[in-house]
Design a protein around this motif. Structure first.
Motif, PDB file in Angstrom:
ATOM      1  N   PRO B  52       0.817  -1.210   0.000  1.00  0.00           N
ATOM      2  CA  PRO B  52       0.000   0.000   0.000  1.00  0.00           C
ATOM      3  C   PRO B  52       0.851   1.259   0.000  1.00  0.00           C
ATOM      4  O   PRO B  52       2.060   1.215   0.209  1.00  0.00           O
ATOM      5  N   SER B  53       0.214   2.376  -0.217  1.00  0.00           N
ATOM      6  CA  SER B  53       0.891   3.663  -0.255  1.00  0.00           C
ATOM      7  C   SER B  53       1.653   3.912   1.048  1.00  0.00           C
ATOM      8  O   SER B  53       1.140   3.631   2.124  1.00  0.00           O
ATOM      9  N   GLY B  54       2.860   4.408   0.927  1.00  0.00           N
ATOM     10  CA  GLY B  54       3.622   4.809   2.104  1.00  0.00           C
ATOM     11  C   GLY B  54       4.440   3.707   2.747  1.00  0.00           C
ATOM     12  O   GLY B  54       4.972   3.884   3.842  1.00  0.00           O
ATOM     13  N   CYS B  55       4.566   2.533   2.084  1.00  0.00           N
ATOM     14  CA  CYS B  55       5.309   1.439   2.719  1.00  0.00           C
ATOM     15  C   CYS B  55       6.787   1.458   2.335  1.00  0.00           C
ATOM     16  O   CYS B  55       7.525   0.543   2.657  1.00  0.00           O
ATOM     17  N   GLY B  56       7.208   2.499   1.634  1.00  0.00           N
ATOM     18  CA  GLY B  56       8.639   2.666   1.386  1.00  0.00           C
ATOM     19  C   GLY B  56       9.144   2.093   0.071  1.00  0.00           C
ATOM     20  O   GLY B  56      10.353   1.952  -0.115  1.00  0.00           O
ATOM     21  N   LYS B  57       8.253   1.792  -0.841  1.00  0.00           N
ATOM     22  CA  LYS B  57       8.673   1.212  -2.124  1.00  0.00           C
ATOM     23  C   LYS B  57       9.571   2.189  -2.897  1.00  0.00           C
ATOM     24  O   LYS B  57      10.670   1.820  -3.317  1.00  0.00           O
ATOM     25  N   SER B  58       9.071   3.406  -3.041  1.00  0.00           N
ATOM     26  CA  SER B  58       9.871   4.398  -3.776  1.00  0.00           C
ATOM     27  C   SER B  58      11.164   4.698  -3.045  1.00  0.00           C
ATOM     28  O   SER B  58      12.216   4.893  -3.660  1.00  0.00           O
ATOM     29  N   THR B  59      11.076   4.745  -1.730  1.00  0.00           N
ATOM     30  CA  THR B  59      12.268   5.023  -0.936  1.00  0.00           C
ATOM     31  C   THR B  59      13.341   3.971  -1.200  1.00  0.00           C
ATOM     32  O   THR B  59      14.513   4.303  -1.410  1.00  0.00           O
ATOM     33  N   LEU B  60      12.942   2.706  -1.209  1.00  0.00           N
ATOM     34  CA  LEU B  60      13.900   1.631  -1.465  1.00  0.00           C
ATOM     35  C   LEU B  60      14.515   1.780  -2.859  1.00  0.00           C
ATOM     36  O   LEU B  60      15.736   1.683  -3.035  1.00  0.00           O
ATOM     37  N   THR B 203       4.486  -1.796  -7.837  1.00  0.00           N
ATOM     38  CA  THR B 203       3.074  -1.721  -8.212  1.00  0.00           C
ATOM     39  C   THR B 203       2.189  -1.800  -6.975  1.00  0.00           C
ATOM     40  O   THR B 203       2.616  -2.229  -5.910  1.00  0.00           O
ATOM     41  N   HIS B 204       0.938  -1.356  -7.146  1.00  0.00           N
ATOM     42  CA  HIS B 204      -0.051  -1.497  -6.078  1.00  0.00           C
ATOM     43  C   HIS B 204      -0.915  -2.722  -6.288  1.00  0.00           C
ATOM     44  O   HIS B 204      -1.744  -3.058  -5.454  1.00  0.00           O
ATOM     45  N   ASN B 205      -0.731  -3.348  -7.437  1.00  0.00           N
ATOM     46  CA  ASN B 205      -1.647  -4.385  -7.863  1.00  0.00           C
ATOM     47  C   ASN B 205      -1.035  -5.766  -7.659  1.00  0.00           C
ATOM     48  O   ASN B 205      -0.009  -6.107  -8.262  1.00  0.00           O
TER      49      ASN B 205
HETATM   50  N1  ATP Z   1      11.638  13.266   1.090  1.00  0.00           N
HETATM   51  C1  ATP Z   1      10.855  12.811   2.099  1.00  0.00           C
HETATM   52  N2  ATP Z   1      10.779  13.508   3.249  1.00  0.00           N
HETATM   53  C2  ATP Z   1      10.014  13.077   4.252  1.00  0.00           C
HETATM   54  N3  ATP Z   1       9.291  11.954   4.242  1.00  0.00           N
HETATM   55  C3  ATP Z   1       9.307  11.216   3.130  1.00  0.00           C
HETATM   56  C4  ATP Z   1      10.095  11.612   2.002  1.00  0.00           C
HETATM   57  N4  ATP Z   1       9.940  10.678   1.037  1.00  0.00           N
HETATM   58  C5  ATP Z   1       9.084   9.758   1.541  1.00  0.00           C
HETATM   59  N5  ATP Z   1       8.705  10.076   2.801  1.00  0.00           N
HETATM   60  C6  ATP Z   1       7.822   9.284   3.656  1.00  0.00           C
HETATM   61  O1  ATP Z   1       8.307   7.969   3.697  1.00  0.00           O
HETATM   62  C7  ATP Z   1       7.249   7.040   3.655  1.00  0.00           C
HETATM   63  C8  ATP Z   1       7.452   6.097   2.500  1.00  0.00           C
HETATM   64  O2  ATP Z   1       7.372   6.829   1.299  1.00  0.00           O
HETATM   65  P1  ATP Z   1       7.503   6.167  -0.138  1.00  0.00           P
HETATM   66  O3  ATP Z   1       7.364   7.248  -1.112  1.00  0.00           O
HETATM   67  O4  ATP Z   1       8.739   5.335  -0.190  1.00  0.00           O
HETATM   68  O5  ATP Z   1       6.228   5.225  -0.176  1.00  0.00           O
HETATM   69  P2  ATP Z   1       5.661   4.372  -1.395  1.00  0.00           P
HETATM   70  O6  ATP Z   1       5.573   2.986  -0.936  1.00  0.00           O
HETATM   71  O7  ATP Z   1       6.453   4.652  -2.616  1.00  0.00           O
HETATM   72  O8  ATP Z   1       4.212   4.980  -1.537  1.00  0.00           O
HETATM   73  P3  ATP Z   1       3.356   5.200  -2.873  1.00  0.00           P
HETATM   74  O9  ATP Z   1       2.771   3.870  -3.195  1.00  0.00           O
HETATM   75  O10 ATP Z   1       2.314   6.181  -2.459  1.00  0.00           O
HETATM   76  O11 ATP Z   1       4.274   5.715  -3.927  1.00  0.00           O
HETATM   77  C9  ATP Z   1       5.961   7.843   3.553  1.00  0.00           C
HETATM   78  O12 ATP Z   1       5.402   7.925   4.832  1.00  0.00           O
HETATM   79  C10 ATP Z   1       6.428   9.191   3.079  1.00  0.00           C
HETATM   80  O13 ATP Z   1       5.587  10.199   3.578  1.00  0.00           O
END
Ligand code: ATP
Ligand code: MG
Lengths: 282, 264
Positions: B52-60, B203-205
Motif C-alpha cells: 500500500p501507499s507509504g510502505c517505502g517502495k519508492s524510498t527503497l 506496483t499497487h496491484n
Molecule cells: N523526502 C521525504 N521527506 C520526508 N518523508 C518522506 C520523504 N519521502 C518519503 N517520505 C515518507 O516515507 C514514507 C514512505 O514513502 P515512499 O514514497 O517510499 O512510499 P511508497 O511505498 O512509494 O508509496 P506510494 O505507493 O504512495 O508511492 C511515507 O510515509 C512518506 O511520507
C-alpha cells in the motif's frame, strides 16, 4: 476546402473577403460620419480634427517637416534599452535567487516592498537623482521592466518539475546540466510570459517618463502638440504610437512562438522537420 | 549510521546484483520510511515490490538508484556500497518526465548526451529502441503529440538507452488505463527477457506483481518494511490467461495473507 470550388476562390476565401469588406465598410462609414460632423460644425474642429486633416498631419509630421523621427527614435531607444536592461537584470537576479535558498530569504522582503510600490511613482525621485534626460528615463523603464521577468523566472524555477530533476540526477547529470537542460527550458514559457509583460509596459513607462521628465521623445511631442491644440498632429502622433505598440507586440509574439516552439503547433512542426533533417544527416 | 561493510553481512556478494542488509531510511529523524530491509536480487531476476501507499517502495528504489542514502544498514549494487547515481542502474517513474522541447529521439538520446557527444551510432541505437517500444513512426514527434501510453513507451526507450543492466521501475504504467497497462506489461516482459536485465518493478496491484515477477517483495507500512518474499514458480513466457488459473489465485491469496497478518 472542396474540390468543386472555383480555382483560387474557395468557399473559405469568399467568406474571408466578405468579412474584410464588412470591416472596411464600417470603418469608412465611421470616418465619413466623423468628417461630416466636423465639416458641418456639429463637433468642434479645433478639438476633434477631421480624419482627412489627420492624414495630412501624418504627411507633415513624417515627410514635410519630419519632426517626428527624432522623437520616435528617442522613445524607441528608451523603450528598447530599458527593456533589455530591466529584463536581463530581472532574469539574472531570479536565477541567483532560484539557485540559492539564502539569497532568496534575504531578497524576499525587499521584493515584496518594491512589488507593492507603484513603479511609476518612483519616477519623480529618479528625476531628482538622475536629472532631466536619458538616464532618468532609462532608469524608469528599467524599473518598470524588471518585475515581471524577475517574478516569473523565479516562479518557474521554484515550481520546477521534481520528477524531471530526479530523473536527471539518476542519469548522473551535473548541477549545470540540470540547470541548463531541464530547469531553464522548463521555466521558459513562464520567463517568456514575463518578458512579454515587460515589453507591454515598457512603452507606457517610457511615455510617462517623457511626460514628467524630458525634453524630447514621443511623450514630449504629444504633450507639446496637445498643449497648443494642434489636435490633428497630436492624433497623428498618437496613431504612430499605436502602430509602434502593435509592432512591438507582434515582435514579441513571434519571438515567443520561436523560442517556446513546443507550445505552438506550427512552430512545433517546423522544428520537428528541422530536427529530422539534422539527425538524418548526422 | 551507514556502514560500508561489504563482507560483514555474511552474504555472498558474488552471485547478487543487489544486496540489502537491514536497510533503513529515516526522514527528518522521525519518519521511518523503511526499516530493516534484508533481501537479495540475483542477476536477471524480475522482482515486484507490492504494498500500500507509504510502505517505502519508492524510498527503497531511490536508495538503490543512489538518489538518497540509507540511514542505516548496508546496501550494495554490483558489490559496491550505494552512494551516488551510477551508469548501470536506470530508473523510470510513474510520470513520463519527457522533455516537451525535445523530440522522442532526442529524449531517448538524453542519457547519452549527458556523458558524451552523440554519434550516428548512438542515433541508430536509439532509433532501434524506439522501434522496439513500438514508436517507429514517432521518432520526430514531440511528447505533447503522444498519448500517455506512448509517452511511457518513450521513457522506457530512454531507460534502455542508458544501457543500465538494473532497471528500477516505480509504478511505470500506474497512471495508464487498464488496457494500455496490460499491454505495456506484456511488452515490458518481452523486452526485459530479450535484454536479460535485472528488474525491480513497483506496483499497487497484487495480480500484476505476481504475473510479472520471479519473486514478489510484499511490503507493509508504518514502519515501511518487507513483510514477506514470495517466490513465483510459473513458467515463462507467461500468457495473460495465467491469471485465471487456480495456482495463480492461490498465490494471490498467499500475498493477501501477508497483508492481513500484518494488519492484526
Ligand atoms: N523526502 C521525504 N521527506 C520526508 N518523508 C518522506 C520523504 N519521502 C518519503 N517520505 C515518507 O516515507 C514514507 C514512505 O514513502 P515512499 O514514497 O517510499 O512510499 P511508497 O511505498 O512509494 O508509496 P506510494 O505507493 O504512495 O508511492 C511515507 O510515509 C512518506 O511520507
Ligand atoms: Mg512511490
Amino acid at each position: 476546402m472542396s474540390d468543386e470550388s472555383i480555382p483560387g476562390l474557395s468557399a473559405e476565401d469568399g467568406l474571408t473577403w466578405r468579412r474584410v469588406f464588412n470591416h472596411l465598410a464600417i470603418l469608412v462609414a465611421f470616418l465619413t460620419v466623423w468628417e461630416m460632423l466636423t465639416v458641418t460644425g456639429i463637433a468642434d474642429e479645433l478639438l476633434y480634427p477631421r480624419p482627412t486633416l489627420i492624414i495630412y498631419s501624418f504627411y507633415s509630421l513624417f515627410i514635410d517637416q519630419g519632426i517626428v523621427w527624432r522623437h520616435l527614435w528617442i522613445t524607441m531607444a528608451t523603450v528598447l534599452s530599458g527593456f533589455v536592461v530591466g529584463t536581463i537584470l530581472g532574469i539574472s537576479l531570479a536565477v541567483v535567487a532560484g539557485l540559492s535558498e539564502t539569497a532568496r530569504r534575504y531578497m524576499k522582503p525587499y521584493i515584496i516592498v518594491l512589488e507593492a510600490t507603484p513603479r511609476i511613482a518612483i519616477g519623480p525621485l529618479m528625476l531628482a537623482w538622475l536629472g532631466f534626460g536619458f538616464e532618468a528615463k532609462l532608469a524608469i523603464v528599467t524599473l518598470v521592466c524588471f518585475f515581471a521577468p524577475f517574478i516569473n523566472t523565479l516562479t518557474g524555477f521554484l515550481s520546477a518539475d521534481e520528477d524531471q530533476i530526479e530523473l536527471m540526477r539518476s542519469l548522473g547529470a551535473s548541477k549545470w546540466q540540470i540547470l541548463t537542460k531541464a530547469m531553464v527550458p522548463d521555466a521558459m514559457p513562464l520567463i517568456m510570459a514575463g518578458i512579454r509583460l515587460a515589453m507591454a509596459s515598457a512603452l507606457g513607462g517610457a511615455l510617462v517618463a517623457e511626460f514628467i521628465s524630458s525634453n524630447e521623445g514621443m511623450g514630449v511631442l504629444l504633450n507639446n502638440l496637445a498643449a497648443v491644440l494642434q489636435m490633428s498632429a497630436a492624433f497623428a502622433a498618437l496613431l504612430t504610437l499605436t502602430v509602434l505598440g502593435f509592432f512591438l507586440y507582434r515582435i514579441m509574439e513571434s519571438l515567443e512562438s520561436w523560442i517556446i516552439f513546443w507550445h505552438h503547433d506550427d512552430s512545433m512542426r517546423r522544428v520537428a522537420r528541422k530536427r529530422q533533417t539534422y539527425w538524418s544527416k548526422l | 549510521m551507514y556502514h560500508e561493510t561489504r563482507a560483514a553481512d555474511g552474504a555472498d556478494p558474488g552471485g547478487a546484483v543487489i544486496l540489502g542488509h537491514g536497510v533503513s531510511k529515516l526522514f527528518g529523524g522521525t519518519v521511518v520510511a523503511l526499516e530493516g530491509a534484508t533481501f537479495t536480487v540475483k542477476p536477471r531476476q524480475f522482482i515486484s515490490l507490492v504494498g500500500p501507499s507509504g510502505c517505502g517502495k519508492s524510498t527503497l528504489l531511490r536508495m538503490i538508484a543512489g538518489l538518497i542514502e540509507p540511514s542505516s544498514g548496508s546496501l550494495h549494487v554490483h558489490g559496491d556500497p550505494v552512494g551516488k547515481p551510477r551508469r548501470d542502474v536506470g530508473m523510470m517513474f510513474q510520470r513520463p518526465t519527457l522533455m516537451a522541447w525535445r523530440t522522442v529521439l532526442e529524449n531517448v538520446l538524453l542519457p547519452t548526451e549527458l556523458v558524451r557527444k552523440v554519434t550516428a551510432a548512438d542515433r541508430d541505437h536509439a532509433l532501434e529502441l524506439i522501434e522496439l517500444v513500438g514508436l517507429k513512426d514517432f521518432a520526430y514527434a514531440f511528447p505533447s503529440q503522444l498519448s500517455g501510453g506512448m509517452q511511457q513507451r518513450a521513457s522506457l526507450a530512454r531507460l534502455l538507452q542508458t544501457g543500465a543492466d538494473v532497471l528500477l521501475l516505480d509504478e511505470p504504467f500506474g497512471a495508464l488505463d487498464e488496457f494500455t497497462r496490460e499491454r505495456l506489461n506484456l511488452e515490458l516482459l518481452r523486452i526485459v527477457a530479450q535484454f536479460g536485465r535485472t528488474t525491480l518493478f513497483v506496483t499497487h496491484n497484487i495480480q500484476e506483481a505476481i504475473f510479472l515477477a520471479d519473486e514478489v517483495f510484499v511490503m507493509t507500512p508504518r514502519p515501511g518494511r518487507i513483510a514477506g518474499i514470495v517466490e513465483v514458480p510459473f513458467e515463462r513466457p507467461r500468457d495473460i490467461s495465467l491469471m485465471q488459473t487456480v495456482p495463480f489465485n492461490e498465490m494471490v491469496a498467499e500475498v493477501r495473507g501477508i497483508f492481513d497478518r500484518d494488519n492484526k
